[in-house]
Design a protein around this motif. Structure first.
Motif, PDB file in Angstrom:
ATOM      1  N   LEU A 135       0.833  -1.205   0.000  1.00 43.20           N
ATOM      2  CA  LEU A 135       0.000   0.000   0.000  1.00 43.20           C
ATOM      3  C   LEU A 135       0.866   1.253   0.000  1.00 43.20           C
ATOM      4  CD1 LEU A 135      -2.928   1.216   0.396  1.00 43.20           C
ATOM      5  CD2 LEU A 135      -2.423   1.156   2.845  1.00 43.20           C
ATOM      6  N   PHE A 136       1.864   1.281   0.881  1.00 44.25           N
ATOM      7  CA  PHE A 136       2.716   2.460   1.009  1.00 44.25           C
ATOM      8  C   PHE A 136       3.820   2.476  -0.049  1.00 44.25           C
ATOM      9  CE2 PHE A 136       0.807   1.676   5.124  1.00 44.25           C
ATOM     10  CZ  PHE A 136       0.340   2.927   5.468  1.00 44.25           C
ATOM     11  N   ALA A 137       4.275   1.293  -0.474  1.00 43.00           N
ATOM     12  CA  ALA A 137       5.323   1.229  -1.498  1.00 43.00           C
ATOM     13  C   ALA A 137       4.821   1.806  -2.817  1.00 43.00           C
ATOM     14  CB  ALA A 137       5.787  -0.212  -1.683  1.00 43.00           C
ATOM     15  N   VAL A 138       3.594   1.460  -3.197  1.00 41.96           N
ATOM     16  CA  VAL A 138       3.032   1.986  -4.444  1.00 41.96           C
ATOM     17  C   VAL A 138       2.841   3.493  -4.345  1.00 41.96           C
ATOM     18  CG1 VAL A 138       0.952   2.007  -5.888  1.00 41.96           C
ATOM     19  CG2 VAL A 138       1.942  -0.164  -5.156  1.00 41.96           C
ATOM     20  N   ASN A 139       2.355   3.952  -3.202  1.00 45.62           N
ATOM     21  CA  ASN A 139       2.183   5.389  -3.018  1.00 45.62           C
ATOM     22  C   ASN A 139       3.519   6.122  -3.117  1.00 45.62           C
ATOM     23  OD1 ASN A 139       2.008   7.864  -0.886  1.00 45.62           O
ATOM     24  ND2 ASN A 139       0.045   7.551  -1.904  1.00 45.62           N
ATOM     25  N   ALA A 140       4.560   5.560  -2.486  1.00 43.90           N
ATOM     26  CA  ALA A 140       5.893   6.173  -2.548  1.00 43.90           C
ATOM     27  C   ALA A 140       6.446   6.135  -3.965  1.00 43.90           C
ATOM     28  CB  ALA A 140       6.836   5.445  -1.585  1.00 43.90           C
ATOM     29  N   ALA A 141       6.211   5.036  -4.701  1.00 46.98           N
ATOM     30  CA  ALA A 141       6.717   4.911  -6.066  1.00 46.98           C
ATOM     31  C   ALA A 141       6.050   5.929  -6.990  1.00 46.98           C
ATOM     32  CB  ALA A 141       6.475   3.495  -6.579  1.00 46.98           C
ATOM     33  N   VAL A 142       4.750   6.088  -6.865  1.00 49.10           N
ATOM     34  CA  VAL A 142       4.042   7.064  -7.699  1.00 49.10           C
ATOM     35  C   VAL A 142       4.509   8.478  -7.374  1.00 49.10           C
ATOM     36  CG1 VAL A 142       1.779   8.028  -8.267  1.00 49.10           C
ATOM     37  CG2 VAL A 142       2.028   5.573  -7.946  1.00 49.10           C
ATOM     38  N   THR A 143       4.711   8.743  -6.089  1.00 50.56           N
ATOM     39  CA  THR A 143       5.207  10.061  -5.686  1.00 50.56           C
ATOM     40  C   THR A 143       6.595  10.319  -6.259  1.00 50.56           C
ATOM     41  OG1 THR A 143       3.942   9.887  -3.625  1.00 50.56           O
ATOM     42  CG2 THR A 143       5.686  11.539  -3.705  1.00 50.56           C
ATOM     43  N   ALA A 144       7.455   9.301  -6.242  1.00 52.19           N
ATOM     44  CA  ALA A 144       8.810   9.449  -6.783  1.00 52.19           C
ATOM     45  C   ALA A 144       8.776   9.724  -8.281  1.00 52.19           C
ATOM     46  CB  ALA A 144       9.618   8.184  -6.487  1.00 52.19           C
ATOM     47  N   VAL A 145       7.927   9.018  -9.012  1.00 52.99           N
ATOM     48  CA  VAL A 145       7.800   9.253 -10.458  1.00 52.99           C
ATOM     49  C   VAL A 145       7.331  10.677 -10.720  1.00 52.99           C
ATOM     50  CG1 VAL A 145       6.510   8.624 -12.540  1.00 52.99           C
ATOM     51  CG2 VAL A 145       7.387   6.843 -11.026  1.00 52.99           C
ATOM     52  N   LEU A 146       6.371  11.144  -9.933  1.00 47.76           N
ATOM     53  CA  LEU A 146       5.864  12.508 -10.110  1.00 47.76           C
ATOM     54  C   LEU A 146       6.950  13.541  -9.838  1.00 47.76           C
ATOM     55  CD1 LEU A 146       3.330  14.328 -10.569  1.00 47.76           C
ATOM     56  CD2 LEU A 146       3.001  14.269  -8.087  1.00 47.76           C
ATOM     57  N   ALA A 147       7.683  13.351  -8.742  1.00 50.59           N
ATOM     58  CA  ALA A 147       8.744  14.308  -8.394  1.00 50.59           C
ATOM     59  C   ALA A 147       9.851  14.310  -9.440  1.00 50.59           C
ATOM     60  CB  ALA A 147       9.302  13.967  -7.013  1.00 50.59           C
ATOM     61  N   LEU A 148      10.286  13.106  -9.879  1.00 50.71           N
ATOM     62  CA  LEU A 148      11.340  13.025 -10.905  1.00 50.71           C
ATOM     63  C   LEU A 148      10.863  13.617 -12.223  1.00 50.71           C
ATOM     64  CD1 LEU A 148      12.806   9.458 -10.230  1.00 50.71           C
ATOM     65  CD2 LEU A 148      13.958  11.652  -9.894  1.00 50.71           C
ATOM     66  N   GLY A 149       9.627  13.343 -12.573  1.00 52.90           N
ATOM     67  CA  GLY A 149       9.086  13.889 -13.813  1.00 52.90           C
ATOM     68  C   GLY A 149       9.044  15.396 -13.815  1.00 52.90           C
ATOM     69  N   TYR A 150       8.704  15.961 -12.663  1.00 55.09           N
ATOM     70  CA  TYR A 150       8.675  17.424 -12.569  1.00 55.09           C
ATOM     71  C   TYR A 150      10.081  18.002 -12.643  1.00 55.09           C
ATOM     72  CZ  TYR A 150       8.181  22.053 -10.475  1.00 55.09           C
ATOM     73  OH  TYR A 150       8.258  23.398 -10.226  1.00 55.09           O
ATOM     74  N   LEU A 151      11.034  17.394 -11.917  1.00 60.77           N
ATOM     75  CA  LEU A 151      12.407  17.904 -11.883  1.00 60.77           C
ATOM     76  C   LEU A 151      13.133  17.691 -13.208  1.00 60.77           C
ATOM     77  CD1 LEU A 151      13.424  16.705  -8.299  1.00 60.77           C
ATOM     78  CD2 LEU A 151      12.858  19.040  -9.012  1.00 60.77           C
ATOM     79  N   MET A 152      12.851  16.557 -13.875  1.00 55.45           N
ATOM     80  CA  MET A 152      13.550  16.238 -15.131  1.00 55.45           C
ATOM     81  C   MET A 152      12.762  16.675 -16.361  1.00 55.45           C
ATOM     82  SD  MET A 152      14.951  12.452 -14.019  1.00 55.45           S
ATOM     83  CE  MET A 152      15.870  12.227 -15.551  1.00 55.45           C
ATOM     84  N   LYS A 153      11.642  17.360 -16.134  1.00 53.85           N
ATOM     85  CA  LYS A 153      10.869  17.995 -17.208  1.00 53.85           C
ATOM     86  C   LYS A 153      10.190  17.020 -18.171  1.00 53.85           C
ATOM     87  CE  LYS A 153      12.480  21.954 -15.717  1.00 53.85           C
ATOM     88  NZ  LYS A 153      11.628  22.834 -14.886  1.00 53.85           N
ATOM     89  N   PHE A 154      10.016  15.745 -17.796  1.00 48.99           N
ATOM     90  CA  PHE A 154       9.273  14.880 -18.716  1.00 48.99           C
ATOM     91  C   PHE A 154       7.792  14.767 -18.316  1.00 48.99           C
ATOM     92  CE2 PHE A 154      11.108  11.785 -15.679  1.00 48.99           C
ATOM     93  CZ  PHE A 154       9.992  11.052 -15.312  1.00 48.99           C
ATOM     94  N   ILE A 155       7.439  15.447 -17.221  1.00 49.87           N
ATOM     95  CA  ILE A 155       6.031  15.620 -16.851  1.00 49.87           C
ATOM     96  C   ILE A 155       5.780  17.112 -16.732  1.00 49.87           C
ATOM     97  CG2 ILE A 155       4.252  15.235 -15.099  1.00 49.87           C
ATOM     98  CD1 ILE A 155       5.616  12.651 -14.356  1.00 49.87           C
ATOM     99  N   GLU A 156       4.872  17.608 -17.542  1.00 54.09           N
ATOM    100  CA  GLU A 156       4.558  19.035 -17.528  1.00 54.09           C
ATOM    101  C   GLU A 156       3.476  19.308 -16.491  1.00 54.09           C
ATOM    102  OE1 GLU A 156       3.509  20.518 -21.336  1.00 54.09           O
ATOM    103  OE2 GLU A 156       5.466  20.111 -22.237  1.00 54.09           O
ATOM    104  N   ILE A 157       3.865  19.952 -15.439  1.00 53.06           N
ATOM    105  CA  ILE A 157       2.931  20.239 -14.357  1.00 53.06           C
ATOM    106  C   ILE A 157       3.339  21.549 -13.708  1.00 53.06           C
ATOM    107  CG2 ILE A 157       4.236  18.931 -12.631  1.00 53.06           C
ATOM    108  CD1 ILE A 157       1.527  18.015 -11.487  1.00 53.06           C
ATOM    109  N   GLN A 158       2.372  22.324 -13.300  1.00 54.65           N
ATOM    110  CA  GLN A 158       2.647  23.626 -12.714  1.00 54.65           C
ATOM    111  C   GLN A 158       3.209  23.485 -11.298  1.00 54.65           C
ATOM    112  OE1 GLN A 158      -0.822  26.425 -13.489  1.00 54.65           O
ATOM    113  NE2 GLN A 158      -1.721  24.469 -14.112  1.00 54.65           N
ATOM    114  N   LYS A 159       4.038  24.433 -10.945  1.00 54.34           N
ATOM    115  CA  LYS A 159       4.652  24.414  -9.619  1.00 54.34           C
ATOM    116  C   LYS A 159       3.594  24.502  -8.529  1.00 54.34           C
ATOM    117  CE  LYS A 159       8.097  26.825  -6.789  1.00 54.34           C
ATOM    118  NZ  LYS A 159       9.070  27.943  -6.749  1.00 54.34           N
ATOM    119  N   ARG A 160       2.589  25.373  -8.755  1.00 48.54           N
ATOM    120  CA  ARG A 160       1.547  25.542  -7.745  1.00 48.54           C
ATOM    121  C   ARG A 160       0.739  24.262  -7.547  1.00 48.54           C
ATOM    122  NH1 ARG A 160      -2.536  29.632 -11.031  1.00 48.54           N
ATOM    123  NH2 ARG A 160      -2.850  28.290 -12.838  1.00 48.54           N
TER     124      ARG A 160
END
Length: 731
Positions: free
Chosen positions: A388-413
């Motif tokens: 339960l928590f591993a999947v949540n952490a994995a999805v969060t990591a993908v979101l954070a990496l995508g935002y930092l590495m610019k392969f996910i376009e999402i607003q800072k706010r």
């Protein structure tokens, strides 16, 4: 032709969702119906007592656990079911006037518990619908989300019982749905109405149980995040030229603040009535709940104040933060729902202030767990279901990496809002839950919903590395889904373990020794105290467990009548048989009638609405030739005429006074040598049996004395134990 083809495709797409929904509801409902009425003594028992008090124009004796939200919903469904004669008891007066009160308790408890699978099902639908409204995923993804949300261990577990946690999460899911619906609305009236409704459901969630505090704080950033997402895709009216935020939001904030703190002040100085209790008797005062609310309300007021004076904060792009004022307005309105419960305004006002005091100033909320205790709870939750928590952490990591590495376009706010949601999710897990199955609902629902929400955000905004990221998300969610299914399979065993620990230890009297239980116990003592002292109570329990079968039998015997369980009893020593003559109890009967169903016919006399046509009633013993008449109902009842059906698997016996026997004896009513003896402590009353052979219309105007019906089920089928009794001699 093309349009017909498109309609066919839509129908084919909808079909899997319908099938899955039916399967989910069947799972929830079948689990719910697998347990007897006395399953969970603390919540089943307390909810029943509180509703009996509320329906008796009394304040509930217990506040916050269970809270207002559960009573609010059940109050109106109870009133509706009672008006439709689906249930037999409204308040303590009806319970007191019942032949066998425990039967009515069983019926009412089952009625309340049957809400649970419906609420579980609606919770899943609301959460699933909210995600569909925002993201509009492809149908296959949407179907998986529905199945994933539906098969969660905690939902199946709570579908079996009455728990305030489920009502909290249900109200929260309603709030999530209405905020999602508001996000997509171009019409300001529908949008504002939806946000106010969301606020009302938030308030109901908190009023149901204070443990929902992180759930209610979750809704505002969830709404703002959705607005930011839809603004980016230009899917709302927020960026239209003539739609600038006005000062009205600030004025609304001032009114909200004034009303809320007036309510808190009145609750603080209010003297709690002696008739109500919380789970703690320490002095009332400021608690961590009230302090958290004051702090967050301070930020809410400060932002609106700054937005009023600083133009940069009062722009269309920041309008979502100002629209939260409407949610807050709905939250305050939820407290006013107390005035819908009682016709007496002063009683409703006392209930409102009692709930406010119990919610914000309850001494139970003063003590805080140590950091080590909270860390231990989090560790235990993670160990119980690491996926339960591993999947949540994995999805969060993908979101954070995508935002930092610019392969996910999402607003800072929006990233800020998403991480605020995550912070609330884990704060809820650490501080607002206990490591037990009853509280696992708080953890599992929010963590899974946030994981799915973040995954859909990623899928909607990813621009590079699409295939590997999607493959990764599919794999981890399938693993978690497999784990969830494995946990769901074990749910019946977990419920059984809970049943063994929490099954009603006290059916008649006190669990917490509160005012409501004293009122309840007084009624039960009146009916059962002598029987319990003489070890004659076991058949009462058995009769309560069989109340549904007995209702069906009574409904068959008396056609077109709504069966009222207050009029049902059974043949046993010291058992009552008439609602209007409680002095009379059974003191003698043949062994063959032991535990047979007794029916006081008073309820049927006032409801009889149909009879059979004379030419449709066959005259020989076995029903005559095989003829099925299309219309056997005459539809014209006669005053004083009581129609009675019979069945081959039932012996239907009318017991009357000896002086009434001759006037009723006929082809279909045959005297038999069997009698029941009753006593009021001074005099004895002998009632003699008349076996009803087939459909009969009994002229009760010929009966001078009290009478009753006894129904004996035949085992084996069509074998009547009455055959051992000779026919009575005719005088």
């Amino acid at each position: 032709m093309q349009r017909h083809h498109d309609d066919s495709n839509k129908a084919l797409i909808i079909l899997p969702f319908v099938i899955v929904s039916i399967i989910l509801f069947f799972c929830y409902y079948s689990i719910n119906r697998s347990y007897p009425f006395y399953f969970i003594w603390d919540m089943d028992h307390q909810v029943l007592l509180d509703l009996l008090q509320v329906n008796s124009s009394m304040l509930p004796s217990n506040l916050t656990h269970p809270g207002f939200g559960i009573k609010f919903l059940l109050y109106f469904t109870h009133k509706t079911a009672y008006a439709l004669k689906y249930i037999s008891v409204s308040g303590f007066k009806d319970l007191y006037e019942s032949i066998s009160p425990l039967v009515c308790v069983a019926e009412l408890t089952d009625f309340y518990r049957r809400h649970s699978p419906v609420l579980v099902f609606l919770t899943v639908l609301f959460l699933w619908s909210s995600l569909n409204i925002i993201f509009k995923p492809k149908w296959l993804i949407s179907l998986f989300v529905l199945i994933f949300l539906g098969f969660q261990e905690s939902l199946l577990y709570h579908s079996s019982m009455i728990r305030s946690e489920l009502y909290c999460v249900f109200y929260w899911s309603c709030a999530v749905f209405f905020t999602s619906y508001a996000t997509k609305q171009h019409n300001s009236l529908r949008r504002n109405t939806s946000l106010i409704l969301a606020g009302i459901f938030i308030g109901l969630s908190l009023l149901t149980k204070v443990q929902a505090i992180m759930y209610i704080f979750f809704v505002a950033p969830f709404f703002v995040s959705n607005q930011f997402y839809c603004t980016k895709s230009k899917d709302t009216e927020m960026l239209t030229i003539n739609n600038k935020p006005s000062a009205h939001y600030f004025y609304l904030c001032v009114v909200n603040t004034a009303v809320f703190f007036l309510l808190m002040f009145m609750g603080f100085i209010f003297k709690m009535p002696n008739a109500v209790e919380t789970l703690n008797q320490q002095p009332y005062g400021f608690t961590k709940v009230s302090l958290v609310f004051i702090a967050i309300w301070g930020f809410y007021l400060l932002y609106n104040l700054l937005a009023f004076y600083i133009p940069k904060l009062n722009t269309p792009e920041r309008k979502p933060l100002l629209l939260i004022n409407l949610i807050v307005t709905g939250f305050i309105c939820s407290f006013l729902l107390h005035f819908l419960i009682y016709s007496d305004t002063s009683l409703s006002f006392n209930y409102l202030l009692s709930d406010t005091k119990a919610l914000f100033f309850n001494p139970q909320q003063i003590m805080a767990n140590s950091h080590m205790v909270n860390l231990t709870k989090l560790t235990e939750q993670i160990v119980y279901n690491p996926f339960l928590f591993a999947v949540n952490a994995a999805v969060t990591a993908v979101l954070a990496l995508g935002y930092l590495m610019k392969f996910i376009e999402i607003q800072k706010r929006q990233i800020v809002m998403l991480f605020l949601l995550l912070a609330l999710t884990y704060t809820n897990t650490v501080f607002a839950t206990r490591f037990m199955l009853r509280d696992y609902l708080w953890v599992e629902i929010m963590v899974n919903f946030v994981s799915i929400y973040l995954a859909l955000i990623i899928m909607s905004n990813i621009k590079k590395h699409i295939k590997p990221v999607l493959f990764f998300l599919i794999v981890i969610f399938l693993i978690l889904f497999t784990k969830n299914i494995y946990q769901c399979v074990k749910v019946p065993v977990r419920i059984n373990a809970n049943y063994g620990q929490y099954g009603w230890k006290v059916m008649l009297g006190h669990v917490y020794n509160r005012i409501g239980e004293k009122n309840y116990a007084a009624i039960m003592d009146l009916h059962y105290l002598i029987k319990t002292k003489n070890n004659h109570f076991s058949y009462d329990i058995q009769n309560a467990l069989n109340y549904e079968d007995n209702k069906r039998i009574a409904a068959f015997i008396f056609p077109c009548s709504k069966v009222n369980t207050r009029y049902l009893g059974f043949v046993a020593q010291m058992e009552h048989v008439w609602r209007d003559s409680f002095d009379y109890i059974i003191i003698g009967f043949p062994e063959v009638l032991k535990n047979a169903l007794t029916i006081d016919p008073a309820f049927a006399l006032s409801q009889t609405t149909c009879r059979l046509k004379p030419d449709t009633v066959s005259i020989d013993e076995f029903g005559g030739p095989l003829v099925e008449y299309q219309d056997k109902i005459n539809g014209k009842p006669k005053a004083g005429i009581l129609p009675v059906f019979v069945r081959r698997d039932l012996d239907v016996i009318l017991f009357v006074h000896k002086e009434d026997e001759a006037a009723l004896t006929g082809i279909n009513l045959v005297p038999i040598n069997i009698k029941i003896v009753l006593s009021d402590g001074k005099n004895q009353l002998e009632l003699h049996g008349l076996e009803i052979k087939k459909y009969s219309e009994i002229d009760v105007s010929k009966i001078k004395y009290k009478y009753l019906f006894v129904i004996k089920e035949l085992y084996p089928y069509n074998y009547s134990p009455l055959k051992m009794f000779p026919k009575a001699d005719k005088d």
